[in-house]
Design an enzyme around this catalytic site. Structure first.
Site, short mmCIF file in Angstrom:
data_model
loop_
_atom_site.label_atom_id
_atom_site.label_comp_id
_atom_site.label_asym_id
_atom_site.label_seq_id
_atom_site.Cartn_x
_atom_site.Cartn_y
_atom_site.Cartn_z
N SER A 1 43.43 20.19 22.91
CA SER A 1 42.97 20.19 21.52
C SER A 1 41.71 21.05 21.44
O SER A 1 41.00 21.21 22.44
CB SER A 1 42.65 18.77 21.06
N TYR B 1 38.69 10.10 22.10
CA TYR B 1 39.66 11.22 22.06
C TYR B 1 39.02 12.49 22.61
O TYR B 1 39.60 13.19 23.45
CB TYR B 1 40.15 11.42 20.63
#
Length: 255
Positions: free
Chosen positions: A143, A156
Site C-alpha cells: 500500500s 495497518y
C-alpha cells in the site's frame, strides 16, 4: 502470454483486487490457485471467472493469519497444481480505530494477515522453490501506506511498513535461489470496500483532489503491475516497491 506454463498462488483472490490479479495472470497464461478464508458463492464465482479464461484453476480455503494454514495452503497448492512458480501475497485487512482506542485483538488480526501471513507463506514458497532447484517470484500487495501516514489506521500502517522491510530483506536472502521479491503499492483503488466512499461526494471529491491523475485506480491497474513483476521482463527487478497510485503518494495532504 508471458506466463504460459507457470502456476501462481494469489491469496485473498475471491473478490476485489485479488480477483483482478488472478484474472490478469490467467490472461497471461498462468494456471491459478485462488484463495479465501472460506468456500462459498464468491469463491465459486471467482473460480468460474478464472477458468473461463482457458486455464487450470482451483480454490483452496485458508486463513493466512494462521501459520499452520499458510504452510498447508502452499503445500496443497503445489500438490494439486504440480508445483508453484509465483506467490502473490494479496490478502489484507484494515480496522479503523484511533491509536488511543486500538484493541489488542484488532492489532493481532491486522498484523497476522498483513505481515505474519506473507512472512510464512513466503517461507513455505521459498522452501518449495529451493527444493525444486528453480527460481520464482514473490509479489506482495502492499500500500502507499508503507510510506504515507494514515491516521486512525496505525496497525495497518505498521503492517505495511513491516512488509516493505520484509520484502527488502527477502530480496537479498533469496536472490541466490533465483527468487525475486517485490511489492506493489496501490493508492486509492475502486473496489467494493470503498463503496461507502463512492456514496459520499464531498469525501470523494477531496480524495480525487489529491490524485494528480484525477481518478481512482482500478483493479486492472494493480493487476498489470503484478503481471509485469511475475514475468521474465522483471527478472532483474528485486527489492523494490512499484507504486500504483496516479501520483497520490507524493501529492497527498490532509485537508
Amino acid at each position: 502470454m508471458k506466463l504460459r506454463n507457470k502456476v501462481a498462488l494469489v491469496t485473498g483472490s475471491s473478490h476485489g483486487i485479488g480477483l483482478g490479479i488472478a484474472r490478469r495472470l490467467a490472461e497471461e497464461g498462468a494456471a491459478v490457485v485462488l484463495n479465501g478464508r472460506k468456500e462459498g458463492g464468491p469463491a465459486r464465482e471467482a473460480l468460474v471467472q478464472v477458468r473461463a479464461l482457458g486455464v487450470r484453476a482451483c480454490f483452496i480455503a485458508a486463513d493466512v493469519g494462521s501459520v499452520v494454514d499458510c504452510r498447508r495452503l502452499v503445500a496443497q497448492a503445489a500438490e494439486q497444481m504440480g508445483g508453484l512458480d509465483i506467490l502473490v501475497n494479496n490478502a489484507g485487512i484494515q480496522k479503523h480505530a484511533a491509536f488511543l482506542d486500538a484493541r489488542e485483538e484488532d492489532f493481532d488480526d491486522v498484523l497476522g494477515v498483513n505481515l505474519r501471513g506473507p512472512f510464512f507463506l513466503s517461507q513455505a514458497f521459498a522452501r518449495h522453490r529451493r527444493d525444486s532447484g528453480r527460481g520464482g517470484r514473490i509479489i506482495n500487495n502492499s500500500s502507499v501506506h508503507e510510506e504515507l501516514p494514515f491516521p486512525n489506521f496505525s496497525d495497518y500502517c505498521a503492517s505495511k511498513g513491516g512488509l516493505k522491510m520484509l520484502m527488502r530483506n527477502l530480496a537479498i536472502e533469496l536472490a541466490p535461489l533465483g527468487i525475486t521479491v517485490n511489492n506493489v503499492a496501490p493508492g486509492a483503488i475502486e473496489t467494493p470496500i470503498n463503496r461507502s466512499l463512492m456514496n459520499q461526494p464531498d469525501k470523494l471529491a477531496n480524495l480525487l483532489g489529491n490524485i494528480p491523475a484525477g481518478r481512482l485506480g482500478q483493479p486492472r491497474d494493480v493487476a498489470g503491475a503484478v503481471a509485469f513483476l511475475a514475468s521474465d521482463d522483471a527478472g532483474y527487478v528485486t527489492g523494490t516497491t512499484l507504486v500504483v497510485d496516479g501520483g497520490l503518494l507524493w501529492n497527498y495532504s490532509e485537508q
